[in-house]
Design an enzyme around this catalytic site. Structure first.
Site, short mmCIF file in Angstrom:
data_model
loop_
_atom_site.label_atom_id
_atom_site.label_comp_id
_atom_site.label_asym_id
_atom_site.label_seq_id
_atom_site.Cartn_x
_atom_site.Cartn_y
_atom_site.Cartn_z
N PRO A 80 0.83 -1.14 -0.15
CG PRO A 80 -0.94 -1.50 1.54
CD PRO A 80 0.17 -2.19 0.90
NE ARG A 87 -22.18 5.33 -39.25
CZ ARG A 87 -23.49 5.27 -38.66
NH1 ARG A 87 -24.24 4.35 -38.90
NH2 ARG A 87 -24.02 6.41 -37.93
CD GLU A 93 5.56 -6.51 -14.86
OE1 GLU A 93 6.81 -6.22 -14.78
OE2 GLU A 93 5.03 -7.44 -14.63
#
Length: 379
Positions: A130, A270, A365
């Site tokens: 923490p 589209r 990481e």
């Protein structure tokens, strides 16, 4: 120089892509919605050796030893679903440090647990706390020598597979006054008394993977479970991160590629103002930039892996790849949402999920800022 994959690497890519397309993509949305571990997918992956591919054959794995091969496989799995791919990579979280720092006896004892095709066993690496993320020297978890054992006390957070893993690799202070030289690592059986899972986190993305706190309350570990000499684990952790950062970089490539491919297909289909929207420069130019950045990220990751596979340091190059790809994945997925417009914002379409999954690539990481700190120091 050769920019083509070898036949062996191409075979691995097709193997991983086939699994991602057939077994991961169809259920990705479901597991993301439920925020549950994809146990059925993990079991199927274990059956074909896809969970333990990086573990040497002598311990029952597939023996895929090169970092480049891991990158080729990881890109396809993260193309399938970042959350499920992270859950699948849970084995490596414990097996990698054992491979990097463990003795022959430790490898023979622990690695075969992960290679059983009939039983999925998860690993966890407990480093973050923490109040101590990248600031490893500030960790407060203690391992105190007591006879021929160590007693571990402390709390770890943001732990993938925390509380549900079968094997943990835990980093703890054995000498609080020694700074980096006071950090040691231990293999801890998940059933050890005093080890317990804490709060499970509800995440923005990677929802198919389990992330939680882990508590250690007088957890007694035999001395034989210490990885390497006492006080040397920080160097081992840095070596692991050096080799894992290119893998995180390629994960960002996989997520970005998935979003780009979908946006490209949508732009071609589209129709607005009587023409496909890709005919508009405002749509086609961003797609061209997306493709360019994806390729650039992949090449950076491949270069770092090549260095590692040729026994050269990839510390600088791995951080470059990780920082670039983390930010790139966020840029590409954001533009993919923009390409779909209002539909991109809806959960009926997959681009919003890739957008959510991408954010972690610039955080875990080591954040992009930490990568730049590493790069600046090396420069």
């Amino acid at each position: 120089m050769d920019f083509s994959l070898t036949p062996e690497l191409e075979e691995l890519r097709e193997w991983a892509h086939g699994f991602a397309e057939k077994e991961i993509r169809p259920v990705a949305q479901e597991y993301d919605e439920r925020e549950e571990m994809p146990w059925e997918v993990l079991q199927k992956a274990a059956k074909i050796g896809l969970l333990a591919y990086a573990i040497p054959e002598e311990y029952g794995g597939s023996g895929v030893s090169s970092l480049m091969a891991s990158l080729v496989i990881s890109e396809e799995l993260f193309w399938g679903c970042a959350g499920i791919a992270t859950a699948m990579g849970g084995i490596g979280l414990a097996s990698l440090p054992i491979l990097e720092m463990g003795s022959d006896e430790q490898k023979k004892k622990w690695l075969p647990l992960f290679t059983d095709p009939d039983h999925v066993r998860l690993g966890a690496m407990c480093l973050t706390e923490p109040n101590a993320g990248s600031d490893v020297v500030n960790m407060s978890t203690r391992a105190v020598k007591d006879g021929d054992s160590y007693v571990i006390n402390g709390t770890k957070t943001f732990i993938t597979n925390g509380g549900i893993a079968d094997v943990y690799v835990v980093f703890a202070k054995t000498d609080p006054e020694a700074g980096y030289a006071g950090v040691s690592a231990f293999i801890v059986d998940g059933k050890t008394p005093g080890l317990s899972g804490g709060k499970k986190f509800k995440k923005l993305g990677l929802r198919a993977s389990h992330t939680a706190e882990v508590h250690f309350d007088n957890v007694r570990v035999p001395e034989e479970n210490r990885l390497g000499p006492e006080g040397m684990a920080f160097l081992g952790a840095m070596k692991m991160l050096e080799h894992s950062r290119p893998t995180v970089a390629i994960a960002g490539v996989g997520v970005a590629r998935a979003a780009y491919e979908y946006a490209l297909g949508y732009a071609k289909e589209r129709v607005q103002f009587n023409k496909p929207i890709i005919a508009n420069q405002g749509i086609s130019f961003p797609l061209a930039e997306m493709r360019t950045k994806i390729d650039a990220g992949r090449l950076l990751a491949y270069r770092a892996a090549w260095l590692a596979d040729h026994q050269q340091s990839c510390n600088l190059e791995g951080s470059m790849a990780k920082a670039f790809c983390g930010d790139m994945a966020m840029e590409v997925t954001t533009q993919a949402v923009q390409t779909l417009g209002g539909y991109g914002y809806m959960r009926d379409f997959p681009v919003e999920k890739w957008f959510r999954d991408a954010k972690i690539m610039s955080i875990y990481e080591g954040t992009s800022q930490i990568q730049k700190r590493v790069m600046a120091r090396l420069l």
